[in-house]
Design an enzyme around this catalytic site. Structure first.
Site, PDB file in Angstrom:
ATOM      1  N   CYS B  35       0.639  -1.675   0.435  1.00 45.31           N
ATOM      2  CA  CYS B  35      -0.427  -0.182  -0.059  1.00 45.31           C
ATOM      3  C   CYS B  35       0.822   1.321  -0.269  1.00 45.31           C
ATOM      4  O   CYS B  35       0.114   2.703  -0.120  1.00 45.31           O
ATOM      5  CB  CYS B  35      -1.217   0.346   0.952  1.00 45.31           C
ATOM      6  SG  CYS B  35       0.130   0.803   2.518  1.00 45.31           S
ATOM      7  N   CYS B 104      -3.738   8.717   5.860  1.00 39.94           N
ATOM      8  CA  CYS B 104      -2.477   9.166   6.314  1.00 39.94           C
ATOM      9  C   CYS B 104      -2.378   8.710   7.677  1.00 39.94           C
ATOM     10  O   CYS B 104      -2.044   8.636   8.670  1.00 39.94           O
ATOM     11  CB  CYS B 104      -1.208   9.555   5.685  1.00 39.94           C
ATOM     12  SG  CYS B 104      -0.973   9.479   3.892  1.00 39.94           S
TER      13      CYS B 104
END
Lengths: 417, 131
Positions: B35, B104
């Site tokens: 990822c 994030c």
């Protein structure tokens, strides 16, 4: 200090090109009309025809085989949709394209699938070249067109279009070559190579953005993409971007053999210095410089991520590009890197450098020092190293990796991007 | 810097608390190489207070900035307070993140929680304490 090293996305417009555009905008502003209009219209028409001749000559075509457009995206759309709609009533519905084609080809094909057309993509090898045996298999299925990029703008691969054209014509299939990345950098002879359709653009040869052209061999038929006026011999409607076209012609005359040689020399120096100063990286696309688009280098840097590298470099004054997923709007890695078999976990460290005649040896040397320093700085922050990747690959092979929840698409609607 | 706030740029260029802790009280790992985001958060806990915290991150500017910010927010807090630090807290303290980068901040907050959970587990205590 700002050093532009992203000449694969867009180029600095040549001063002489800017002057020719300015002069045109100031003095030749009539709508182009040929023999039956007033003198301003005739003048504008002639200005366009001059550029048309220059571009035709560059690829050994005749001027009437050149159709100006707003750029490679429009021309690629025109080719794909034009040939499809020409075959609307036939029972032949297959179109074939290289899996590393530009998105304007791939997305046009995807669009056409809604209307009963089928797309099959030619597999490529690890350096981006189409696999010939796969292409042959697809040719045997009687497609209406094969589309292949001449130069690949992501990884620098240059296809042998003469040989690919021969193969397609052995099966009586017309060939479209997307030369937007290769035009002026690699010699093209549409007659010798027997090309049916060719896409050209001005934006990568120090010409203006928003101008391109289609080469369409006499006898080949496409439906129009834009309807309305009878411009471009009724092949592309719309008031011509006279100044842009004039600038395009000018840019072509200035992109000489010397420019190519200079770019190639700098490209060799760049690779040499990177190999000396940077560790744990690999080249994507052809490993030999001579097989790459002049001035083009693309690499993956291990254990660090592309957007981070790009931003650090930008702050240091150097502008490059990355193919990492994190830097894309849809958080997907570049389709080209995926097609050549680069694992996603490696593709995150991808960066691409585009050199031009405006770059200097000193800039290259400074750039390499910076990128080496930045890579080290990011590696110091990163938990990923050789040991980690080795262990991770082992666990992956044994099926021991727990699939984490896909946190990337938690809160955003990708279609809204 | 385009889409990033000054605070994000600051935490990206000069991240706080980068490093490892040998024999940490707790370690939280999130993400994976596929990822493109990987965060490891190390914590040292004394009397249920986070006396030291370090991170290592592989990822984009937002990934590094959010890791740095979450460690800054957590330092000196009790494990209970630190556990409550949310994704929103991280993003707000960075003066916001572009929508595509919000994930994030999720990773950073989750990694810290995992580190604390790891500590609790190692101590043989119950997860209910954290709720």
């Amino acid at each position: 200090m700002k050093v532009f090293l992203d000449s694969n996305s867009g180029t600095k417009v040549e001063e002489q090109v800017i002057n020719s555009i300015k002069e045109c905008q100031e003095t030749i502003y009539g709508a182009p009309g040929s023999d039956y209009g007033h003198s301003f219209g005739v003048e504008a028409f002639q200005a366009i025809e001059e550029s048309r001749e220059i571009i035709a000559k560059k690829i050994k075509a005749t001027p009437s085989e050149i159709v100006f457009s707003s750029g490679n995206t429009e021309t690629n759309n025109h080719v794909i949709k034009g040939i499809a709609f020409k075959n609307w009533n036939s029972n032949k519905k297959l179109i074939v394209a290289s899996s590393v084609s530009h998105s304007s080809i791939l997305e046009s094909l995807k669009f056409l699938e809604k209307f009963g057309f089928t797309t099959k993509l030619i597999e490529v090898d690890s350096e981006g070249y189409v696999k010939r045996d796969h292409l042959e298999n697809l040719l045997a299925e009687n497609p209406i067109l094969v589309s292949i990029p001449h130069g690949n703008i992501e990884i620098g691969t240059i296809e042998n279009i003469n040989s690919l054209s021969k193969l397609c014509h052995d099966y009586n299939v017309p060939i479209h070559i997307d030369a937007s990345s290769s035009f002026c950098k690699i010699p093209i002879d549409v007659k010798m190579d027997n090309i049916d359709l060719l896409t050209l653009s001005a934006h990568l040869i120090h010409g203006p953005k928003g101008i391109g052209a289609l080469y369409i061999k006499k006898g080949v038929k496409l439906e129009k993409l834009l309807h309305g006026g009878l411009q471009e011999k009724n092949r592309r409607s719309g008031i011509e971007n006279v100044a842009g076209i004039v600038g395009f012609g000018k840019a072509v005359t200035l992109f000489t053999e010397e420019v190519i040689n200079y770019n190639t020399k700098l490209q060799e120096l760049l690779l040499k210095k990177i190999s000396e100063k940077l560790t744990d990286f690999s080249i994507t696309g052809p490993k030999e410089i001579s097989k790459r688009i002049p001035g083009h280098l693309s690499i993956v840097i291990n254990y660090v991520e592309g957007e981070s590298i790009l931003l650090h470099l930008d702050m240091a004054g150097f502008m490059i590009a990355t193919g990492s997923a994190c830097s894309s709007k849809k958080l997907q890695p570049s389709h080209v890197l995926t097609a050549i078999g680069l694992p996603t976990e490696i593709s995150h460290g991808s960066i691409r450098i585009g050199l031009s005649k405006y770059n200097t040896k000193e800039e290259i040397l400074q750039f390499v020092d910076n990128i080496a320093e930045i890579s080290q700085k990011l590696r110091d922050i990163s938990p990923v190293d050789k040991e980690f990747m080795r262990e991770w690959q082992e666990m992956k092979a044994k099926g021991l990796i727990e699939e984490d929840h896909d946190h990337h698409h938690d809160e955003i609607d990708v279609d809204e991007v | 810097m385009g889409m990033y706030s000054d605070k994000v740029v600051e935490h990206f260029t000069n991240p706080k608390n980068v490093g490892e802790i040998k024999n940490p009280s707790g370690l939280g790992k999130m993400g994976n190489p596929v990822c493109g985001d990987l965060m490891w958060i190390y914590i040292k806990v004394d009397n249920d207070i986070l006396t030291d915290i370090k991170f290592k991150t592989f990822g984009c500017a937002a990934a590094i900035a959010t890791s740095s910010m979450v460690t800054e927010l957590a330092t000196g807090k009790s494990i209970y307070e630190a556990y409550k630090i949310t994704r929103g807290d991280v993003a707000t303290n960075l003066d916001g993140l572009p929508p595509v980068k919000m994930h994030c901040s999720n990773l950073a907050a989750d990694a810290l929680q995992r580190a604390i959970e790891n500590f609790i587990k190692k101590e043989g205590r119950s997860m209910d304490e954290l709720i």
